[in-house]
Design an enzyme around this catalytic site. Structure first.
Site, PDB file in Angstrom:
ATOM      1  N   CYS A   2     -40.739 -31.395   6.653  1.00 40.98           N
ATOM      2  CA  CYS A   2     -40.687 -30.008   7.099  1.00 40.98           C
ATOM      3  C   CYS A   2     -39.821 -29.180   6.151  1.00 40.98           C
ATOM      4  O   CYS A   2     -39.128 -29.705   5.292  1.00 40.98           O
ATOM      5  CB  CYS A   2     -40.131 -29.932   8.513  1.00 40.98           C
ATOM      6  N   ARG A  27     -44.376 -27.632   2.601  1.00 45.12           N
ATOM      7  CA  ARG A  27     -43.756 -28.802   3.226  1.00 45.12           C
ATOM      8  C   ARG A  27     -44.225 -28.999   4.660  1.00 45.12           C
ATOM      9  O   ARG A  27     -43.928 -30.021   5.283  1.00 45.12           O
ATOM     10  CB  ARG A  27     -42.237 -28.658   3.200  1.00 45.12           C
ATOM     11  N   TRP A  76     -44.095 -29.826   9.880  1.00 50.47           N
ATOM     12  CA  TRP A  76     -45.184 -30.778   9.713  1.00 50.47           C
ATOM     13  C   TRP A  76     -44.991 -31.793  10.817  1.00 50.47           C
ATOM     14  O   TRP A  76     -44.004 -32.527  10.842  1.00 50.47           O
ATOM     15  CB  TRP A  76     -45.109 -31.435   8.337  1.00 50.47           C
ATOM     16  N   ASN A 102     -35.295 -31.890   9.772  1.00 49.97           N
ATOM     17  CA  ASN A 102     -36.328 -32.514   8.958  1.00 49.97           C
ATOM     18  C   ASN A 102     -36.042 -34.009   8.941  1.00 49.97           C
ATOM     19  O   ASN A 102     -34.919 -34.417   8.658  1.00 49.97           O
ATOM     20  CB  ASN A 102     -36.293 -31.942   7.531  1.00 49.97           C
ATOM     21  N   GLY A 103     -37.050 -34.833   9.242  1.00 55.52           N
ATOM     22  CA  GLY A 103     -36.848 -36.268   9.242  1.00 55.52           C
ATOM     23  C   GLY A 103     -37.385 -36.912  10.505  1.00 55.52           C
ATOM     24  O   GLY A 103     -38.077 -36.277  11.307  1.00 55.52           O
ATOM     25  N   GLU A 485     -56.798 -40.863  -9.859  1.00 50.39           N
ATOM     26  CA  GLU A 485     -56.215 -39.534  -9.657  1.00 50.39           C
ATOM     27  C   GLU A 485     -57.301 -38.493  -9.401  1.00 50.39           C
ATOM     28  O   GLU A 485     -57.149 -37.617  -8.535  1.00 50.39           O
ATOM     29  CB  GLU A 485     -55.363 -39.142 -10.859  1.00 50.39           C
ATOM     30  N   LYS A 489     -57.634 -36.102  -6.038  1.00 54.29           N
ATOM     31  CA  LYS A 489     -57.724 -34.639  -6.063  1.00 54.29           C
ATOM     32  C   LYS A 489     -58.937 -34.164  -5.269  1.00 54.29           C
ATOM     33  O   LYS A 489     -58.860 -33.168  -4.554  1.00 54.29           O
ATOM     34  CB  LYS A 489     -57.830 -34.142  -7.511  1.00 54.29           C
ATOM     35  N   GLU A 492     -58.261 -34.883  -1.290  1.00 52.77           N
ATOM     36  CA  GLU A 492     -57.141 -34.276  -0.582  1.00 52.77           C
ATOM     37  C   GLU A 492     -57.278 -32.776  -0.405  1.00 52.77           C
ATOM     38  O   GLU A 492     -56.704 -32.209   0.528  1.00 52.77           O
ATOM     39  CB  GLU A 492     -55.807 -34.619  -1.255  1.00 52.77           C
ATOM     40  N   HIS A 508     -69.474 -56.091  -7.217  1.00 53.61           N
ATOM     41  CA  HIS A 508     -68.769 -56.938  -6.240  1.00 53.61           C
ATOM     42  C   HIS A 508     -68.641 -56.245  -4.884  1.00 53.61           C
ATOM     43  O   HIS A 508     -67.710 -56.524  -4.130  1.00 53.61           O
ATOM     44  CB  HIS A 508     -67.400 -57.335  -6.786  1.00 53.61           C
ATOM     45  N   LYS A 607     -45.959 -31.472   0.969  1.00 51.85           N
ATOM     46  CA  LYS A 607     -45.633 -31.708  -0.438  1.00 51.85           C
ATOM     47  C   LYS A 607     -44.724 -32.910  -0.644  1.00 51.85           C
ATOM     48  O   LYS A 607     -45.026 -33.806  -1.405  1.00 51.85           O
ATOM     49  CB  LYS A 607     -44.987 -30.450  -1.025  1.00 51.85           C
TER      50      LYS A 607
END
Length: 612
Positions: A2, A27, A76, A102-103, A485, A489, A492, A508, A607
């Site tokens: 957050c 965040r 968040w 936050n946490g 990567e 992108k 997300e 496979h 983030k």
């Protein structure tokens, strides 16, 4: 994860809080709230579900809330669904204590039950409300003031947290404490600011203090006092943030992500120039000597998300240039693995924020085992930067978009430079080869600019993909690392299901997923692996896949195989990932834009992942 902002001074607090929260919305954006305390000890709390714009409208951009001391929060959700009731700030039953957090408090169920027995009531589903009422309990029981109450609560709380607390009896003051979650404090012109990340206060001051783990700070107008967990006053040095305040603004771009994509030539150049002096690598500021590099027998690269993908690419480069074995580990797995680390090894922790919870825990695990550590981080003074034995600072500047681009690119550069210097220090490449590679590395920024000039073709192709349900990325070697990567992108920010596979693994299992119209993107920059990957592309094409090829200029036969081809300039194959990732960033961006999504704030993501 957050965002927290606090202010005390002579100005009206609410507009400053909302401005700071707007810089931290990456965040968390499930809900937001502010609490402002006036000179008479009266507190006004305003909270809203949804993005910050809702709260801004409710408060007329803060102008409807008076008072010069306040705290704010953008959430968040972890404990409790996104709602106005669960939004921060939270207060004690009599509103004597009010706080944002936050946490994650791991033992909040246990603490909640004890507080219920002492007559406290709970309105929300959050762990934060437990912390607030625990502080209030100790404040009333011992009557020794805010610092004492907070210290007692910190001893009882298990987990990670950054707290900002106001007390009705202490008008004009804010108290903050932290354990494993970031917090910075700034002072300027008789006013004091606190935030969970630099961009929130960069507009007002570049002079900040970093509050340490298990420490408390009392913020007054233009003054800060620090205490350890034993309530003893301690001294802190102020740190100047070099970032330009304008770097945290959009600067005319539609989204931060696009702006940050276009900043990559500059930040890559800056990161190279930070350690390459007069044509030679100078690691004196990093503190890693040639003698130490010679003694190292094993490298572990530990990271999360995109930083993990950097580690995958760097692994290939280090192992190709040196005789060193390299293992790349997900931080969330590394911290719980019961494995023996080689005695003379080096653990490299990669994190943009320097506060990633799993990566920080992995760093501490390595240090506890007596293993040398190196942090590759972007934020000066962050926890990983402070705790690692050596630090390589990337110069990406503030990165606001949740989906990383420029921080990823600067981390790659840091990895290349480490690989080259390891090889040189250990006598595994000559001075002439080192110079040749550094000269080529210096061409990367210009070559990125050349790729960006071709963005219209990528945008055109992205518009055709807006209706896609699935996409697959394939490559070999470094190209596989970059495919990981590119796939991230895509998924997300555009919410298209996307996976990356080592091309040789298709037979496979993964090839069973291919059906008519499925998009497969082949990354082919490693010339010795080109023909093998082309063969894999032909295999999926014969099963109905639509193909995009990403390769270097000169491989024009790709157009006989792929439906759409993107070319990048030639470079040393070790560095090709720095170029091939750019079209994939643009592709993900433009697909998201075509679908009408909020590129900078993808759903369910934040983030900085500062909780486990």
């Amino acid at each position: 994860m957050c965002g927290i902002v606090g202010f005390t001074g002579v100005s009206q607090a609410a507009p400053i809080l909302l401005d700071g929260l707007s810089k931290l919305e990456y965040r968390g954006y499930d809900s937001a709230g502010i609490a402002v305390l006036d000179e008479n000890g009266e507190t006004e709390v305003v909270k809203a579900k949804g993005k910050l714009i809702v709260l801004k409208k409710m408060t007329d951009n803060g102008n409807a809330v008076s008072g010069s001391c306040g705290i704010g929060h953008t959430r968040w959700a972890t404990h409790g669904e996104p709602s106005t009731l669960n939004a921060h700030p939270h207060s004690s039953d009599d509103s004597n204590v009010i706080a944002v957090h936050n946490g994650i408090i791991e033992n909040y169920h246990e603490l909640r039950e004890k507080l219920l027995k002492r007559g406290y009531e709970f309105r929300s589903q959050t762990d934060t409300e437990v912390a607030v009422k625990l502080i209030d309990y100790y404040y009333k029981k011992y009557n020794l003031g805010p610092v004492d109450a907070i210290c007692r609560a910190m001893v009882r709380i298990r987990g990670s947290y950054a707290l900002c607390v106001m007390f009705r009896d202490y008008s004009g003051e804010i108290y903050t404490a932290r354990k494993d979650s970031p917090m910075i404090i700034g002072v300027s012109n008789g006013e004091t600011y606190v935030a969970s990340d630099v961009p929130a206060i960069l507009k007002y001051t570049r002079n900040v203090y970093y509050i340490g783990n298990m420490e408390i700070a009392r913020l007054e107008k233009g003054n800060v006092t620090f205490y350890n967990i034993d309530r003893e006053e301690i001294q802190k040095d102020i740190v100047e943030i070099k970032w330009d305040a304008e770097a945290a603004e959009k600067g005319g771009y539609e989204h931060f992500m696009l702006k940050e994509i276009y900043e990559q030539p500059k930040v890559v150049r800056d990161t190279i120039n930070s350690v390459v002096k007069d044509g030679k690598i100078d690691f004196s500021k990093i503190g890693l000597t040639d003698e130490e590099m010679n003694r190292i027998s094993q490298i572990y690269i530990v990271a999360c998300g995109s930083a993990y993908h950097v580690g995958m690419a760097v692994q290939y480069v280090i192992e190709d240039l040196t005789s060193l074995p390299v293992r790349v580990e997900l931080a969330s797995e590394f911290r719980y693995r019961k494995m023996t680390l080689a005695k003379d090894s080096l653990v490299i922790i990669i994190s943009q924020s320097g506060e990633t919870a799993d990566s920080l825990a992995a760093l501490r695990e390595a240090k506890d085992k007596g293993i040398k550590t190196l942090g590759i981080v972007n934020v000066v003074g962050s926890s990983i930067a402070r705790e690692a034995d050596n630090v390589f600072y990337t110069l990406a500047g503030p990165e606001i978009s949740v989906a990383t681009t420029k921080a990823y690119s600067t981390q790659l550069i840091a990895g290349y430079l480490l690989a080259i210097q390891f090889a040189l220090a250990r006598g595994e490449i000559s001075g002439e080869k080192c110079t040749e590679m550094l000269n080529e590395l210096n061409t990367i920024p210009d070559k990125i600019e050349k790729i960006l000039e071709d963005k219209e073709r990528i945008q055109w192709f992205a518009n055709k993909l807006a209706g896609s349900k699935d996409a697959f990325f394939i490559g070999r070697g470094i190209d596989y690392a970059i495919s990981l990567e590119g796939s991230l992108k895509m998924k997300e920010i555009s919410y298209i299901h996307s996976e990356a596979y080592a091309a040789g693994e298709l037979k496979h299992g993964p090839i069973s997923l291919i059906e008519d119209g499925i998009l497969v993107i082949g990354v082919l920059t490693q010339q010795e692996l080109y023909e093998k990957t082309v063969s894999n592309m032909v295999e999926v094409k014969s099963r109905g896949a639509s193909l995009m090829g990403l390769t270097t200029y000169g491989n024009y036969s790709m157009e006989d195989t792929a439906d759409f081809t993107v070319y990048i300039p030639h470079t040393d194959p070790h560095f090709a990932g720095s170029l091939s990732v750019i079209p994939l960033q643009l592709l993900g961006y433009y697909v998201s834009v075509a679908k009408g999504y909020d590129v900078d704030k993808p759903r369910n993501l934040a983030k900085s992942v500062t909780v486990e």
